[in-house]
Design an enzyme around this catalytic site. Structure first.
Site, PDB file in Angstrom:
ATOM      1  N   ASP A  45     115.285 -33.594 -33.344  1.00  0.00           N
ATOM      2  CA  ASP A  45     116.608 -34.203 -33.474  1.00  0.00           C
ATOM      3  C   ASP A  45     116.564 -35.442 -34.351  1.00  0.00           C
ATOM      4  O   ASP A  45     117.608 -35.961 -34.754  1.00  0.00           O
ATOM      5  CB  ASP A  45     117.150 -34.589 -32.089  1.00  0.00           C
ATOM      6  CG  ASP A  45     117.756 -33.395 -31.346  1.00  0.00           C
ATOM      7  OD1 ASP A  45     117.927 -32.335 -31.973  1.00  0.00           O
ATOM      8  OD2 ASP A  45     118.041 -33.539 -30.147  1.00  0.00           O
ATOM      9  N   TRP A  56     120.164 -21.272 -31.286  1.00  0.00           N
ATOM     10  CA  TRP A  56     120.002 -21.075 -29.836  1.00  0.00           C
ATOM     11  C   TRP A  56     119.332 -22.323 -29.265  1.00  0.00           C
ATOM     12  O   TRP A  56     118.159 -22.561 -29.488  1.00  0.00           O
ATOM     13  CB  TRP A  56     119.147 -19.835 -29.604  1.00  0.00           C
ATOM     14  CG  TRP A  56     119.011 -19.385 -28.188  1.00  0.00           C
ATOM     15  CD1 TRP A  56     118.459 -20.065 -27.148  1.00  0.00           C
ATOM     16  CD2 TRP A  56     119.410 -18.110 -27.663  1.00  0.00           C
ATOM     17  NE1 TRP A  56     118.490 -19.303 -25.997  1.00  0.00           N
ATOM     18  CE2 TRP A  56     119.070 -18.096 -26.291  1.00  0.00           C
ATOM     19  CE3 TRP A  56     120.018 -16.984 -28.210  1.00  0.00           C
ATOM     20  CZ2 TRP A  56     119.301 -16.995 -25.475  1.00  0.00           C
ATOM     21  CZ3 TRP A  56     120.252 -15.892 -27.391  1.00  0.00           C
ATOM     22  CH2 TRP A  56     119.907 -15.896 -26.042  1.00  0.00           C
ATOM     23  N   ASP A  57     120.093 -23.092 -28.488  1.00  0.00           N
ATOM     24  CA  ASP A  57     119.611 -24.386 -28.005  1.00  0.00           C
ATOM     25  C   ASP A  57     119.214 -24.306 -26.536  1.00  0.00           C
ATOM     26  O   ASP A  57     119.586 -23.378 -25.804  1.00  0.00           O
ATOM     27  CB  ASP A  57     120.699 -25.445 -28.211  1.00  0.00           C
ATOM     28  CG  ASP A  57     120.124 -26.815 -28.535  1.00  0.00           C
ATOM     29  OD1 ASP A  57     118.950 -27.058 -28.205  1.00  0.00           O
ATOM     30  OD2 ASP A  57     120.849 -27.641 -29.117  1.00  0.00           O
ATOM     31  N   TRP A 108     110.828 -36.612 -27.113  1.00  0.00           N
ATOM     32  CA  TRP A 108     112.060 -36.294 -27.835  1.00  0.00           C
ATOM     33  C   TRP A 108     112.221 -37.245 -29.023  1.00  0.00           C
ATOM     34  O   TRP A 108     112.028 -38.449 -28.905  1.00  0.00           O
ATOM     35  CB  TRP A 108     113.270 -36.427 -26.899  1.00  0.00           C
ATOM     36  CG  TRP A 108     114.564 -36.253 -27.631  1.00  0.00           C
ATOM     37  CD1 TRP A 108     115.150 -35.085 -27.992  1.00  0.00           C
ATOM     38  CD2 TRP A 108     115.410 -37.306 -28.122  1.00  0.00           C
ATOM     39  NE1 TRP A 108     116.315 -35.326 -28.683  1.00  0.00           N
ATOM     40  CE2 TRP A 108     116.508 -36.679 -28.782  1.00  0.00           C
ATOM     41  CE3 TRP A 108     115.360 -38.698 -28.081  1.00  0.00           C
ATOM     42  CZ2 TRP A 108     117.528 -37.411 -29.379  1.00  0.00           C
ATOM     43  CZ3 TRP A 108     116.377 -39.421 -28.678  1.00  0.00           C
ATOM     44  CH2 TRP A 108     117.455 -38.778 -29.309  1.00  0.00           C
ATOM     45  N   ASP A 123     128.699 -26.084 -35.051  1.00  0.00           N
ATOM     46  CA  ASP A 123     127.842 -26.462 -33.933  1.00  0.00           C
ATOM     47  C   ASP A 123     128.657 -26.501 -32.629  1.00  0.00           C
ATOM     48  O   ASP A 123     129.700 -25.859 -32.505  1.00  0.00           O
ATOM     49  CB  ASP A 123     127.161 -27.800 -34.232  1.00  0.00           C
ATOM     50  CG  ASP A 123     125.826 -27.946 -33.521  1.00  0.00           C
ATOM     51  OD1 ASP A 123     125.820 -28.336 -32.342  1.00  0.00           O
ATOM     52  OD2 ASP A 123     124.791 -27.676 -34.153  1.00  0.00           O
ATOM     53  N   ASP A 124     128.197 -27.269 -31.685  1.00  0.00           N
ATOM     54  CA  ASP A 124     128.778 -27.346 -30.346  1.00  0.00           C
ATOM     55  C   ASP A 124     130.272 -27.675 -30.401  1.00  0.00           C
ATOM     56  O   ASP A 124     130.727 -28.428 -31.258  1.00  0.00           O
ATOM     57  CB  ASP A 124     128.036 -28.442 -29.574  1.00  0.00           C
ATOM     58  CG  ASP A 124     128.180 -28.314 -28.073  1.00  0.00           C
ATOM     59  OD1 ASP A 124     129.004 -27.501 -27.622  1.00  0.00           O
ATOM     60  OD2 ASP A 124     127.465 -29.043 -27.366  1.00  0.00           O
ATOM     61  N   ASN A 139     118.784 -27.571 -23.829  1.00  0.00           N
ATOM     62  CA  ASN A 139     118.861 -29.027 -23.861  1.00  0.00           C
ATOM     63  C   ASN A 139     118.464 -29.734 -22.574  1.00  0.00           C
ATOM     64  O   ASN A 139     118.837 -30.894 -22.387  1.00  0.00           O
ATOM     65  CB  ASN A 139     120.272 -29.461 -24.266  1.00  0.00           C
ATOM     66  CG  ASN A 139     120.421 -29.556 -25.774  1.00  0.00           C
ATOM     67  OD1 ASN A 139     119.551 -30.079 -26.454  1.00  0.00           O
ATOM     68  ND2 ASN A 139     121.513 -29.038 -26.297  1.00  0.00           N
TER      69      ASN A 139
END
Length: 690
Positions: free
Chosen positions: A513, A444-445, A168, A333-334, A447
């Site tokens: 990210d 479309w995430d 990541w 976003d979120d 996580n």
């Protein structure tokens, strides 16, 4: 082009520069003949006439020569196909026939009730291969392993293996090492493509960026996968890959059921790693990426400006500043849905938060459109928070093991998308959402990885590893058909789900990210080995980079780094000064001018990001653009000149930034000297044929 011998037992697929040939012996042994420079059918028939070497009780003449090795019989190499029934294990197949449909070749085999079809298709110089299995028998059979293809390399000494590894925020790091006897296995056992490896390998013996033979393979699968590169005892090399990581069980095929593997694509290039990359890029733009001929817009994403603390009024202020900077797509976003005021709640409840968006998303979307921008949102449909209306109503809809603790990462669980009721719920939620407001784009995430991948009560619970991905593809296909104007981006904590399978259903991918402009150079360098700039999302965020390393960098360096892909802005525009916004507008305007070259042109990696000066070049028609980034420079150390590639050596080119005219092989030096002045500096140079 497909050529077939008169006896119907030798086949040659050819592209502009390469050929791929296979042959079926009288004993129904399917042998690999050739993969490399273009050959004629007569050449393949001559190769087919050569006898196999003798074997022994310790060696098999088929190993390293068989096109698709199955388990069973006189074979010792890794099988691509492993099948188990209550009575037996392995495969003893016979050839039935071949047929063609358009440019696709199908070689059909049978083992009692199981039909096995090997599929081939040439796309440019890329060979697409996949396998389909149809159970026409009366009993169920278990697929322990069903790989898409096995690739056989010619006999060479000193093979080098290239792969993309990482984690990541440090994805797609290119590494090259010598191949030794035995197997090198890469893959993912995480339920998605994963951050540690992209499903791609390349092999060479002495290739450079622009010269030498390169063989590459890439798998189109967005779940767990495995690619094994094996140097066999006689030094021959084979590459086998497909869905699933091990042989614990892939699927149970009941009578009448079938399974089609993902595509495992391969190419040969004699133009080095750069030539191989350009072939991969052209193939994806032509045959994989939806609407690849369309420019991707410059976007603004509000996440780093707001995190979860969002409101309709606040988003509108950011939208106004984004529009002033020339942004074309504004993304919320979120935090817009359910009770999503932190990462502890709300996933699964895909309706606008009534306190934050009292009339839904449409009023904000309308105002964004009035500002001349498209409107987008973030979703993570495959996940659920325990603190959500969905989980309280259906706690059995997640992946879990009976009697075991349900592991939470980021306070969330993975929905069992293999369940039809979960699929239908998500379809209804997302279709309603996309119908409720003029939404143009969906990020479309995904996580977290699979951990407790169980399905209590199902007869064959391990099928969820495959069926989750097939359901994801089906849901995306259904949404795209119902909402053809909506673009989709694949994200998985950055680059955790990037492969040819997801790229055939999405318009771009979130590369990492990590938005630090210096770190991104290595990430983007590795990404470009296989995937084109047309899908590589890259953001300009704030400095210092408080998300990761507190590094300070100029707006100039941040923009030039991000302009190597699909440009986006992710900083807190409410904190940017008017001077910064004005500078941002100049960079965005410049990007729009060079966007056709970056997103649709041929890429040349002029200097790798290993320190000092790095540079990439894009060529399209009579124009070229160079993005040069200076990472560090010692006092008195001269900047190296850049010799450009892909241009007409007999033509003259004018540098629009300096006015210099170059003829023949273009050597850029003056423009670099005047455009780069110190550490973490960058410049853009455009040249046009005159």
């Amino acid at each position: 082009m497909l050529e077939i011998a008169e006896n119907g037992r030798t086949w040659v697929l050819s592209g502009p520069t390469s050929s791929y040939a296979v042959h079926l012996t009288e004993a129904d042994e399917l042998l690999h003949l050739h993969w490399g420079p273009a050959i004629a059918l007569a050449d393949a028939e001559e190769l087919a006439a050569r006898p196999l070497p003798g074997g022994s009780s310790f060696e098999s003449p088929l190993d390293g020569r068989e096109e698709y090795p199955v388990e069973g019989g006189p074979r010792f190499a890794r099988p691509a196909l492993s099948i188990r029934t209550p009575e037996r294990r392995g495969t003893e197949w016979t050839f039935e026939r071949y047929d063609t449909e358009g440019d696709e070749l199908r070689l059909r085999f049978r083992d009692t009730g199981l039909a096995i079809t090997l599929h081939y298709r040439m796309r440019g110089d890329v060979v697409e291969r996949w396998t389909s299995l149809d159970n026409g028998g009366a009993e169920a059979l278990e697929l322990l392993r069903a790989d898409s293809a096995t690739w056989t390399l010619p006999e060479r000494e000193g093979w080098q293996l290239s792969q993309l590894h990482g984690r990541w925020a440090a994805e797609s790091r290119l590494v090259r090492s010598g191949l030794t006897y035995g197997e090198k296995v890469i893959g993912s056992r995480r339920g998605h493509t994963g951050h540690p490896h992209l499903p791609w390998v390349a092999l060479d013996t002495d290739a450079t960026e622009e010269r030498g033979e390169v063989y590459g393979c890439a798998l189109g699968w967005s779940g767990s996968w495995r690619i094994a590169v094996a140097q066999l005892p006689d030094a021959r090399v084979q590459i086998t890959g497909g869905a699933g990581y091990d042989e614990s069980g892939l699927l149970l095929l009941e009578a009448g059921e079938s399974f089609t593997t993902p595509v495992f694509a391969g190419l040969w290039s004699d133009a080095g790693f750069g030539g191989a990359s350009r072939t991969w890029h052209a193939y994806q733009r032509a045959y994989v990426i939806p609407d690849a001929d369309q420019d991707r817009p410059v976007l603004y994403n509000s996440w780093e400006a707001t995190q979860f603390d969002i409101s309709e009024e606040q988003q509108e202020v950011l939208a106004q500043r984004a529009a002033a900077a020339g942004v074309e797509l504004f993304v919320v976003d979120d935090g817009w849905f359910g009770k999503r005021t932190s990462d502890r709640a709300g996933l699964g409840d895909w309706t606008p938060n009534p306190d934050r968006f009292p009339a839904g998303l449409k009023p904000l979307a309308d105002r964004v459109h009035a500002l001349g921008m498209q409107f987008g949102i973030w979703v993570e449909p495959e996940m659920v928070n325990p603190d959500s209306d969905l989980y309280r109503a259906h706690p059995d809809w997640v992946q879990y093991q009976e009697g075991r603790k349900r592991t939470e990462f980021r306070n969330q669980l993975v929905l069992n998308l293999a369940r039809e009721d979960v699929q239908e719920y998500l379809w209804e939620q997302l279709d309603t959402l996309l119908s409720s407001a003029p939404i143009d784009y969906v990020k479309w995430d995904f996580n977290r990885c699979f951990t407790d991948a169980g399905w209590p009560g199902d007869a064959y619970p391990q099928r969820l590893w495959v069926d989750h991905v097939r359901a994801l593809y089906g849901l995306l296909d259904r949404l795209r058909a119902a909402h053809p104007g909506v673009a989709f981006e694949s994200c998985s904590g950055g680059g955790g789900r990037i492969d040819l399978g997801i790229l055939s259903r999405t318009d771009q991918v979130w590369t990492s990210d990590n938005t630090d402009p210096l770190d991104r150079l290595a990430i983007q360098h590795g990404f470009s080995q296989i995937h084109p700039a047309r899908v590589m999302a890259a953001w300009v965020t704030d400095s210092p980079n408080t998300q990761l390393n507190d590094r300070v960098s100029s707006l100039r360096f941040r923009f030039v780094s991000a302009m190597a892909g699909v440009l986006g802005v992710g900083g807190d525009l409410s904190e940017w000064t008017e001077e910064e916004l004005a500078e941002a507008r100049r960079w965005v305007d410049l990007y729009k001018e060079i966007r056709p070259l970056v997103q649709h042109g041929d890429l040349y990696r002029l200097r790798p990001p290993s320190g000092g000066l790095s540079a990439v070049q894009y060529v399209r028609g009579d124009e070229t653009v160079v993005l040069a980034l200076l990472q560090s420079q010692h006092y008195g150390e001269p900047l190296p000149a850049l010799r450009l590639r892909g241009l007409d050596p007999t033509a003259s080119y004018e540098c629009l930034e300096t006015g210099e005219v170059h003829r023949g092989a273009v050597l850029l030096h003056h423009g670099l000297r005047t455009g780069l002045r110190g550490d973490l500096d960058a410049t853009v140079l455009r040249l046009r044929r005159i």
